[in-house]
Scaffold this active site. Structure first.
Site, mmCIF file in Angstrom:
data_model
loop_
_atom_site.group_PDB
_atom_site.id
_atom_site.type_symbol
_atom_site.label_atom_id
_atom_site.label_comp_id
_atom_site.label_asym_id
_atom_site.label_seq_id
_atom_site.Cartn_x
_atom_site.Cartn_y
_atom_site.Cartn_z
ATOM 1 N N LYS A 11 40.530 -11.387 5.535
ATOM 2 C CA LYS A 11 39.901 -10.061 5.642
ATOM 3 C C LYS A 11 40.814 -8.972 5.086
ATOM 4 O O LYS A 11 42.035 -9.055 5.230
ATOM 5 C CB LYS A 11 39.580 -9.769 7.113
ATOM 6 C CG LYS A 11 38.559 -10.745 7.681
ATOM 7 C CD LYS A 11 38.487 -10.661 9.195
ATOM 8 C CE LYS A 11 37.563 -11.739 9.741
ATOM 9 N NZ LYS A 11 37.654 -11.861 11.203
ATOM 10 N N ARG A 29 41.047 -15.451 20.930
ATOM 11 C CA ARG A 29 42.277 -14.657 20.960
ATOM 12 C C ARG A 29 41.926 -13.210 20.619
ATOM 13 O O ARG A 29 40.784 -12.925 20.244
ATOM 14 C CB ARG A 29 43.227 -15.190 19.888
ATOM 15 C CG ARG A 29 42.630 -15.054 18.497
ATOM 16 C CD ARG A 29 43.602 -15.339 17.388
ATOM 17 N NE ARG A 29 43.094 -14.769 16.154
ATOM 18 C CZ ARG A 29 42.321 -15.405 15.278
ATOM 19 N NH1 ARG A 29 41.958 -16.645 15.486
ATOM 20 N NH2 ARG A 29 41.895 -14.798 14.195
ATOM 21 N N LYS A 84 35.321 -26.650 15.847
ATOM 22 C CA LYS A 84 34.116 -25.983 15.354
ATOM 23 C C LYS A 84 32.843 -26.774 15.634
ATOM 24 O O LYS A 84 31.791 -26.195 15.926
ATOM 25 C CB LYS A 84 34.245 -25.737 13.858
ATOM 26 C CG LYS A 84 35.331 -24.735 13.573
ATOM 27 C CD LYS A 84 35.316 -24.282 12.143
ATOM 28 C CE LYS A 84 36.426 -23.280 11.956
ATOM 29 N NZ LYS A 84 36.333 -22.559 10.718
ATOM 30 N N GLY A 89 40.610 -20.383 7.532
ATOM 31 C CA GLY A 89 41.117 -19.755 6.305
ATOM 32 C C GLY A 89 40.529 -20.330 5.038
ATOM 33 O O GLY A 89 41.127 -20.240 3.969
#
Lengths: 452, 137
Positions: free
Chosen positions: A236, A291, A116, A163
């Site tokens: 989500k 992805r 990140k 997550g």
């Protein structure tokens, strides 16, 4: 030329990829663990190989097992799906070394963009707006002075995180040392990497992501946005496209930023650039997922483009079949993730045997699912058992369709999150679009579900 | 011969051993002793037999299964002669085959003593995790 694809995944996404292969006339190889003996994807594929015992670590995440399965079956390509090995650069590299086409970006892109901190640097250099923040923090002291520059509240995040793990919101200086050390410990134990960085904490943000697709010839396009603001603990639950709060101008600017960022690294294949949209209309790069994503059907429904097939085409070396001007989203799509969880008991997992099943149908209804009547949902894997996607010619039309479908959907023998979705489809804030990423966490679910 | 057997079985009943294998010329006897077989030993089990004597239950079917995906070879590599054939005796821990996975050879070892009854796979055959390779009878 791709002749045979090994699908290194399970459940609904394995089915999804196998279906795309069949339509392209490509052979497919399924892999399964002993915990997935009864999984549907085994029967849909042309070949099927057992690769290990139930625990993911010993099967779906076991690189030698997956590669050996490709070798014994003669597969010349691997589609990793999402999760598992999809963003494992080492796995992508080993495929490359074995002469197997990895259907996704290059290992270098996975490496660079999966970090990140590095991704923020790369995007910033490309001119993509990023949240005000820092590089890797060497100490709590450095965190303290960085926070003073940025201004509270701030977010301490794990460089290797995901997550919601290894993340701590900090409101004031008195909390910063404790937040720094707990985030570090959590990051180390979850990801084996305790490196942290800091970002300005945007309050009440919406999570808006842009789907991108690049070929091996330098062409990159975007396919519009998805609004994924309905989340619970960073997972989500409901996604839709287009977003209520993204007008044509903002879409153009966010899309252009996403394409610019992707092109700066020569991004190949499908990916998603996630942004935070602040209440003041500013958007900031959060991260890029290298992805295909769970919620990709929402984009497929409004654009009419089969993303998995396009991934395979790109992997074959073909040029993109679409120019940016060809992407004309139409109507509105909503996806509800149906999990084997009890929403009345804090979404506790509820594996078990499905005794009755009837999926909804009709115009504008799509169900991506691997479950069937008498199927036993295994306890070893994530609890998503179906994706219910609807398309409507307007958001109101889509909402009505989703309400109808949730009422029609019968899944008995286990508990599912269908009652939660039914409640959300009537929730005033969701309907008016006044939601943000912590919205579900802050709802009094117990009370609301009583009324459903 | 029957005297030898009688003597062997008497020795067994007096010993702490609970399992035994006995071979006299062409005769092989394999069996297990019950915890309280004191009463059984006083009568002479005189018959010759190739099936288990003094066994409390029939021996379970033992199967050796593939512990990984790869190519199974009957010997140490593709060209070598097999480690075992049908009717061979194997001891626990004995190598009965190899699986070649991505260029590395992994030994498959017998998990129990016994006699090879069936061989389910051919030399060089691709195998999946858990696939039965050899069973004992």
């Amino acid at each position: 030329m791709i002749k045979k694809v090994l699908v290194a995944n399970r459940g609904e996404i394995a089915l999804r990829v196998i279906r795309a292969c069949r339509e392209l006339g490509i052979e497919s190889v399924a892999v399964h663990s002993e915990g997935d003996e009864n999984s549907l994807h085994r029967t849909f594929a042309d070949e099927d190989i057992c690769i290990g015992p139930a625990p993911s670590r010993e099967s779906y995440l076991n690189i030698p097992s997956v590669l050996a399965a490709a070798q014994v079956s003669g597969a010349d390509a691997i589609h990793p799906g999402y999760g598992f090995l999809a963003e494992n650069a080492s796995f992508a590299r080993k495929c490359q070394e074995m002469g197997i086409t990895f259907i996704g970006p290059t290992p270098e892109q996975i490496d660079e963009l999966g970090d990140k901190d590095r991704a923020r640097q790369v995007m910033s250099e490309a001119g993509v707006p990023i949240t005000p923040g820092t590089g890797i923090l060497s100490s709590a002291e450095e965190a303290k002075s960085a926070a003073m520059d940025i201004g509270y509240p701030v977010l301490i995040k794990a460089v290797a995180g995901g997550g919601g793990k290894g993340m701590r919101a900090v409101e004031s200086e008195s909390e910063i040392e404790a937040a720094f050390s707990t985030a570090k410990a959590e990051a180390e134990s979850n990801f084996g990497n305790g490196a942290l960085y800091m970002e300005k904490l945007i309050l009440r943000p919406r999570h808006i992501e842009i789907q991108i697709l690049g070929d091996h010839h330098g062409n990159v396009i975007h396919l519009g946005e998805r609004d994924c603001s309905i989340q619970r603990r960073h997972q989500k639950l409901i996604e839709e496209s287009p977003s209520l709060v993204v007008d044509a101008d903002l879409r153009e600017r966010m899309g252009a930023a996403a394409v610019k960022g992707a092109q700066s690294v020569g991004y190949r294949n499908a990916g998603t650039m996630e942004f935070l949209l602040a209440p003041d209309g500013q958007f900031y790069f959060m991260e890029i997922n290298t992805r295909i994503q769970v919620e990709h059907p929402v984009t497929e429904e409004v654009t009419g483009i089969n993303l998995i097939k396009e991934q395979i085409r790109v992997a074959r070396g073909e040029k993109l079949r679409f120019k940016q001007t060809d992407i004309q989203p139409r109507g509105h799509a909503i996806e509800c993730r149906i999990n084997a969880e009890d929403p009345r008991r804090k979404f506790a997992p509820f594996p078990g045997t499905i005794t009755h099943l009837h999926a909804p149908g009709g115009f504008g209804v799509r169900v991506d699912s691997h479950i069937y009547a008498d199927y036993t949902v295994p306890p070893h894997y994530d609890s998503m058992i179906a994706k219910l996607i609807v398309w409507g010619d307007s958001r109101e039309d889509a909402l009505q369709r989703m309400r109808r479908c949730l009422r029609e959907y019968v899944i008995e023998g286990i508990r599912t999150t269908i009652p939660f979705h039914m409640m959300m489809m009537e929730n005033p804030e969701f309907l008016s679009g006044e939601v943000y990423t912590k919205f579900v966490d802050e709802l009094d679910l117990a009370k609301l579900l009583e009324d459903t | 011969m029957s005297q030898d057997i009688e003597q062997a079985l008497r020795l067994l009943s007096q010993s702490q051993a609970s399992e035994f294998r006995l071979q006299i010329d062409d005769l092989r006897i394999q069996g297990r002793k019950d915890a309280d077989s004191a009463s059984a030993t006083s009568s002479a089990p005189a018959q010759t037999s190739t099936s288990s004597a003094d066994a409390s239950e029939p021996p379970k079917l033992v199967e050796f299964r593939a512990d990984r995906v790869g190519f199974f070879f009957r010997g140490p590599n593709a060209e070598a002669p097999p480690f075992v054939e049908i009717d061979d005796e194997v001891c626990q821990g004995q190598v009965v085959g190899v699986i070649q996975q991505l260029g590395t050879f992994h030994q498959i070892k017998a998990s129990a003593d016994g006699v090879v009854g069936s061989i389910f796979v051919e030399n060089g055959q691709a195998v999946e995790f858990g696939q039965p390779l050899i069973s004992l009878r």
